[in-house]
Design an enzyme around this catalytic site. Structure first.
Site, PDB file in Angstrom:
ATOM      1  N   GLU A 263      44.221  30.270  45.042  1.00 32.15           N
ATOM      2  CA  GLU A 263      43.792  29.253  46.021  1.00 32.15           C
ATOM      3  C   GLU A 263      42.542  29.814  46.710  1.00 32.15           C
ATOM      4  OE1 GLU A 263      46.515  28.700  49.295  1.00 32.15           O
ATOM      5  OE2 GLU A 263      45.667  26.750  49.861  1.00 32.15           O
TER       6      GLU A 263
ATOM      7  N   HIS B  32      54.585  20.504  44.660  1.00 31.64           N
ATOM      8  CA  HIS B  32      53.986  21.463  45.602  1.00 31.64           C
ATOM      9  C   HIS B  32      53.858  20.803  46.970  1.00 31.64           C
ATOM     10  CE1 HIS B  32      50.586  24.675  46.306  1.00 31.64           C
ATOM     11  NE2 HIS B  32      51.190  24.363  47.445  1.00 31.64           N
TER      12      HIS B  32
ATOM     13  N   HIS C 161      51.938  30.872  44.809  1.00 30.27           N
ATOM     14  CA  HIS C 161      50.572  30.454  45.111  1.00 30.27           C
ATOM     15  C   HIS C 161      49.649  31.548  44.575  1.00 30.27           C
ATOM     16  CE1 HIS C 161      52.488  27.626  47.782  1.00 30.27           C
ATOM     17  NE2 HIS C 161      51.373  27.240  48.357  1.00 30.27           N
TER      18      HIS C 161
ATOM     19  N   HIS D 232      55.181  21.785  51.074  1.00 26.24           N
ATOM     20  CA  HIS D 232      55.928  22.613  52.038  1.00 26.24           C
ATOM     21  C   HIS D 232      56.543  21.663  53.057  1.00 26.24           C
ATOM     22  CE1 HIS D 232      53.621  26.240  50.656  1.00 26.24           C
ATOM     23  NE2 HIS D 232      52.740  25.290  50.347  1.00 26.24           N
TER      24      HIS D 232
ATOM     25  N   ASP E 209      50.742  19.345  49.163  1.00 25.82           N
ATOM     26  CA  ASP E 209      50.755  20.646  49.852  1.00 25.82           C
ATOM     27  C   ASP E 209      51.334  20.545  51.264  1.00 25.82           C
ATOM     28  OD1 ASP E 209      50.429  23.361  50.051  1.00 25.82           O
ATOM     29  OD2 ASP E 209      48.231  23.359  50.070  1.00 25.82           O
ATOM     30  N   ASP E 210      50.514  20.151  52.226  1.00 24.08           N
ATOM     31  CA  ASP E 210      50.961  19.987  53.621  1.00 24.08           C
ATOM     32  C   ASP E 210      50.408  18.649  54.120  1.00 24.08           C
ATOM     33  OD1 ASP E 210      52.050  22.844  54.242  1.00 24.08           O
ATOM     34  OD2 ASP E 210      50.111  23.173  53.288  1.00 24.08           O
TER      35      ASP E 210
HETATM   36  N1  ADE Z   1      51.797  27.543  53.342  1.00 17.98           N
HETATM   37  C1  ADE Z   1      51.704  26.231  53.558  1.00 17.98           C
HETATM   38  N2  ADE Z   1      50.644  25.728  52.901  1.00 17.98           N
HETATM   39  C2  ADE Z   1      50.054  26.753  52.254  1.00 17.98           C
HETATM   40  C3  ADE Z   1      48.937  26.881  51.397  1.00 17.98           C
HETATM   41  N3  ADE Z   1      48.167  25.852  51.062  1.00 17.98           N
HETATM   42  N4  ADE Z   1      48.627  28.106  50.929  1.00 17.98           N
HETATM   43  C4  ADE Z   1      49.378  29.155  51.240  1.00 17.98           C
HETATM   44  N5  ADE Z   1      50.436  29.089  52.039  1.00 17.98           N
HETATM   45  C5  ADE Z   1      50.786  27.903  52.524  1.00 17.98           C
HETATM   46 ZN    ZN Z   2      51.028  25.343  49.231  1.00 14.80          ZN
END
Ligand code: ADE
Ligand code: ZN
Length: 338
Positions: free
Chosen positions: A200, A17, A197, A19, A278-279
């Site tokens: 969350e 996971h 997703h 991006h 994630d990011d």
């Molecule tokens: N796009 C990038 N990170 C995300 C996240 N944590 N939740 C939803 N969309 C995303």
């Molecule tokens: Zn994500």
């Protein structure tokens, strides 16, 4: 290096996971903006970094979409992907299943080809030079319509043999999985893996819809499914993997404190949880930082950390044989360590 840190470093891991646009480090963002002549709302690196203070998902997404606007050429996407894989190599992440958000690029006039060709070239080069294997997952932005998702699906057709799965991301609340029933059915028919997703910020019903209506193979996040006992049993019995992102959850206020993160509860309830970044450029850490901070805050045992690394491979879309190579290596590390 303490014992836990040593264990985390030595374990081979898969990231399920992440991006790719969320691996754009602020320094690199400024560099691409400069190189491509893209004007930003932020005049300096410090001013940009000041903005990395989010109170919810939408807050972050507003900056994330602005950030990715500096990506203009195939070379930018290639360099971004290579930089991420170098971080993976540093953390002993050996396999990655990354997301990309084509609509974040085509919506601002960029060709679909530029993004995907740059990312694929980076992934292949990362495999050749760093030995990191990969899968690519194309996400649909859920704040847009299913019609727009279908337009993206059409654009992707020439690359379908190089795309392993489709996903669903962006603003969750108000955009239930059921909105994308038909485009997910089309992707399933084409033989792709499906992820979304869910849970969350959204309610447990969204997790249920992702499973029952989209027929997903893996759940991204899934935190809020813990509010529904029947759903917990269902996800556990179905053996569905959760791609959990602790530092993301902290950064986006999904949890108030890492010490209260539900990851240990997920494991205790028999759910197949994994740790992911994630990011990472926005949330303060790549894979090992997520493992380490979570392990320390929630007192994960060495055995639990080993289970998380195992789950990352058994929850991946690698073949059984490919998974087994990594599982054997994990067993060896575990034997040495325990
Ligand atoms: N796009 C990038 N990170 C995300 C996240 N944590 N939740 C939803 N969309 C995303
Ligand atoms: Zn994500």
């Amino acid at each position: 290096m303490d014992n836990i840190e040593n264990l985390i470093m030595r374990l081979p891991k898969a990231e399920l996971h992440m991006h790719i646009e969320g691996s754009l480090e602020p320094e690199q963002l400024m560099h691409f903006a400069d190189r491509n002549g893209v004007a930003l709302d932020y005049q300096s690196l410090d001013a940009l970094k000041q903005a990395y203070n989010f109170s919810n998902l939408q807050d972050f997404l507003d900056l994330y979409y602005q950030g990715m606007s500096v990506l203009q050429t195939e070379e930018d996407f290639y360099e971004l992907t290579m930089a991420y894989q170098q971080r993976c190599a540093d953390d002993n992440v050996r396999h990655v299943e990354i997301f990309f958000d084509p609509q974040g690029h085509t919506a601002r006039g960029l060709d679909f080809r530029i993004a995907i060709e740059g990312i694929l070239r980076g992934l292949v080069h990362g495999q050749q030079t760093l030995g990191i294997s990969h899968k690519l997952i194309m996400c649909f932005l859920r704040h847009l319509s299913e019609q727009e998702a279908f337009e993206t699906w059409e654009m992707a057709q020439p690359w379908l043999h190089r795309i392993d799965g489709v996903g669903l991301d962006s603003s969750e609340l108000g955009h239930p999985p059921s909105k994308f029933k038909n485009v997910f059915a089309a992707a399933r028919k084409a033989g792709l893996k499906l992820v979304a997703h869910a849970g969350e910020e959204g309610p447990p019903e969204y997790v249920r819809e992702a499973i029952e209506i989209l027929d997903i193979d893996r759940i991204d996040h899934g935190n809020r499914l813990l509010e529904d006992e029947n759903l917990i049993s269902h996800v556990r019995d179905a053996g569905l993997t959760l791609t959990v992102c602790p530092l993301s959850n902290l950064s986006l206020c999904v949890v108030d404190d890492l010490r209260q993160h539900p990851l240990p509860e997920m494991l205790k309830r028999g759910l197949k949880a994994t740790i992911n970044s994630d990011d990472p450029a926005y949330f303060g850490g790549y894979m090992n930082e997520n493992y380490l901070q979570t392990a320390k805050a929630t007192n994960l045992s060495p055995a639990e950390i080993i289970i998380l690394a195992r789950n990352s491979f058994t929850g991946s879309f690698l073949s059984q044989d490919a998974q087994q190579v990594f599982l054997d290596e994990i067993d060896q590390v575990a034997q040495d360590f325990l």
